[in-house]
Design an enzyme around this catalytic site. Structure first.
Site, PDB file in Angstrom:
ATOM      1  CG  ASP A   1     -11.597  -8.183   2.264  1.00 48.58           C
ATOM      2  OD1 ASP A   1     -12.571  -9.244   2.418  1.00 48.58           O
ATOM      3  OD2 ASP A   1     -10.106  -7.403   1.425  1.00 48.58           O
TER       4      ASP A   1
ATOM      5  CD  GLU B   1      -2.312  -1.167   2.431  1.00 51.37           C
ATOM      6  OE1 GLU B   1      -3.751  -1.805   2.733  1.00 51.37           O
ATOM      7  OE2 GLU B   1      -1.758  -1.168   3.905  1.00 51.37           O
TER       8      GLU B   1
HETATM    9  N1  SAH Z   1      -1.594 -10.923   3.869  1.00 46.84           N
HETATM   10  C1  SAH Z   1      -1.147  -9.544   4.627  1.00 46.84           C
HETATM   11  C2  SAH Z   1      -2.120  -9.907   5.997  1.00 46.84           C
HETATM   12  C3  SAH Z   1      -3.019  -8.627   6.128  1.00 46.84           C
HETATM   13  S1  SAH Z   1      -4.031  -8.214   7.271  1.00 46.84           S
HETATM   14  C4  SAH Z   1       0.375 -10.080   5.223  1.00 46.84           C
HETATM   15  O1  SAH Z   1       0.430 -10.958   5.130  1.00 46.84           O
HETATM   16  O2  SAH Z   1       0.836  -9.617   5.292  1.00 46.84           O
HETATM   17  C5  SAH Z   1      -4.846  -7.570   6.037  1.00 46.84           C
HETATM   18  C6  SAH Z   1      -4.778  -6.621   6.045  1.00 46.84           C
HETATM   19  O3  SAH Z   1      -5.643  -5.846   5.443  1.00 46.84           O
HETATM   20  C7  SAH Z   1      -5.012  -5.528   7.647  1.00 46.84           C
HETATM   21  O4  SAH Z   1      -4.687  -4.431   7.384  1.00 46.84           O
HETATM   22  C8  SAH Z   1      -6.978  -4.947   7.567  1.00 46.84           C
HETATM   23  O5  SAH Z   1      -7.123  -3.686   8.048  1.00 46.84           O
HETATM   24  C9  SAH Z   1      -7.247  -4.736   5.981  1.00 46.84           C
HETATM   25  N2  SAH Z   1      -8.034  -5.540   5.855  1.00 46.84           N
HETATM   26  C10 SAH Z   1      -8.630  -5.927   4.348  1.00 46.84           C
HETATM   27  N3  SAH Z   1      -8.978  -6.394   4.296  1.00 46.84           N
HETATM   28  C11 SAH Z   1     -10.043  -7.642   5.890  1.00 46.84           C
HETATM   29  C12 SAH Z   1     -11.036  -7.285   6.361  1.00 46.84           C
HETATM   30  N4  SAH Z   1     -11.690  -8.818   5.156  1.00 46.84           N
HETATM   31  N5  SAH Z   1     -11.151  -8.189   7.848  1.00 46.84           N
HETATM   32  C13 SAH Z   1     -10.187  -7.324   8.254  1.00 46.84           C
HETATM   33  N6  SAH Z   1      -8.992  -6.478   7.739  1.00 46.84           N
HETATM   34  C14 SAH Z   1      -8.979  -6.306   6.413  1.00 46.84           C
END
Ligand code: SAH
Length: 251
Positions: free
Chosen positions: A218, A20
């Site tokens: 998503d 991001e």
């Molecule tokens: N796969 C990533 C982890 C992502 S955690 C890694 O390995 O680094 C998800 C991130 O996206 C968080 O910063 C959150 O704020 C946002 N996010 C996007 N979709 C989300 C969802 N369905 N539920 C909670 N957070 C979500």
């Protein structure tokens, strides 16, 4: 439009994930890197505007720590969050954008001592974003996303409530539970994520303007974890870069 500047100090631009932030970092002029509290902070200018870029890391506590460091160590005057989120409002689709006008912690429950969702000892439940920053972000979304499409769809820019919690929400049933519970207390969330309400709370304590813009990666349903990585890599980076580039031109 021009923002009413009611804060001194640079603008902090926070993101949760490196993807991001990547586009912004490429554009940072006079970049100076500082390691602090196990995090990288990048000071410099975007289009001549003094900024500090940082990764909040993931989750509410990590984001709060980063926000405090931005304020105490780097003297930022306002904080903007740009990242991705799961869409939970009925018409909030992947590739849309939500500008948060309010923030609530969907996993905060100190009842019966305090009403559900209320932040203990503050009397506050939904933290309201700074009005000028919201207007600036809405204008930046319009300008920055002009001409862009995702999967054949022109991104819709929504404004509304963002619900934060320490869970990656990836199940239709879980989403239904979270949304139902919030709704029964009068809160209708458009997106779920893991940091916004925490940064809003820190900004409330310090009296700093805050607002967040989230690109919908998503639908917080059973396929959220499948949609998420590809979207973040291919789309979120471009959206964040374009929206922030437009934002700093208006400040
Ligand atoms: N796969 C990533 C982890 C992502 S955690 C890694 O390995 O680094 C998800 C991130 O996206 C968080 O910063 C959150 O704020 C946002 N996010 C996007 N979709 C989300 C969802 N369905 N539920 C909670 N957070 C979500």
């Amino acid at each position: 439009m021009s923002l009413q500047v009611h804060a001194s100090g640079p603008l902090a631009i926070l993101s949760a994930l490196a993807e991001e932030q990547a586009g912004l970092l490429e554009q940072l002029q006079g970049a100076e890197r500082t390691l602090h509290a196990g995090r990288e902070f990048w000071q410099g200018q975007l289009d001549g505007l003094p900024v500090v870029l940082a990764l909040s890391r993931i989750g509410k506590v990590a984001a709060a720590t980063t926000a405090v460091a931005l304020i105490e160590r780097f003297g930022v005057g306002q904080i903007v969050f740009t990242g991705v989120a799961g869409g939970v409002g009925a018409d909030v689709q992947v590739g849309d954008v939500v500008v948060g006008t309010g923030y609530v912690q969907h996993d905060l429950d100190a009842s019966p001592l305090f009403p559900r969702y209320q932040i203990p000892l503050t009397g506050q439940t939904v933290l309201v974003a700074d009005g000028s920053l919201v207007q600036a972000l809405l204008a930046a979304c319009d300008a920055g996303l002009h001409g862009l499409q995702h999967a054949g769809r022109v991104p819709v820019v929504h404004q509304g409530l963002i619900a934060s919690g320490d869970r990656f929400v990836n199940g239709a049933e879980e989403t239904r539970r979270i949304v139902q519970a919030l709704r029964s207390h009068g809160h209708a969330p458009m997106a779920v994520e893991m940091e916004g309400a925490a940064v809003a709370q820190v900004c409330l304590d310090y009296g700093l303007p805050f607002a967040a813009v989230r690109t919908i990666s998503d639908r917080a349903d059973d396929t959220a974890h499948v949609d998420f990585p590809v979207f973040v890599r291919d789309v979120a980076r471009v959206f964040a870069q374009r929206i922030m580039a437009a934002l700093v031109r208006t400040l």
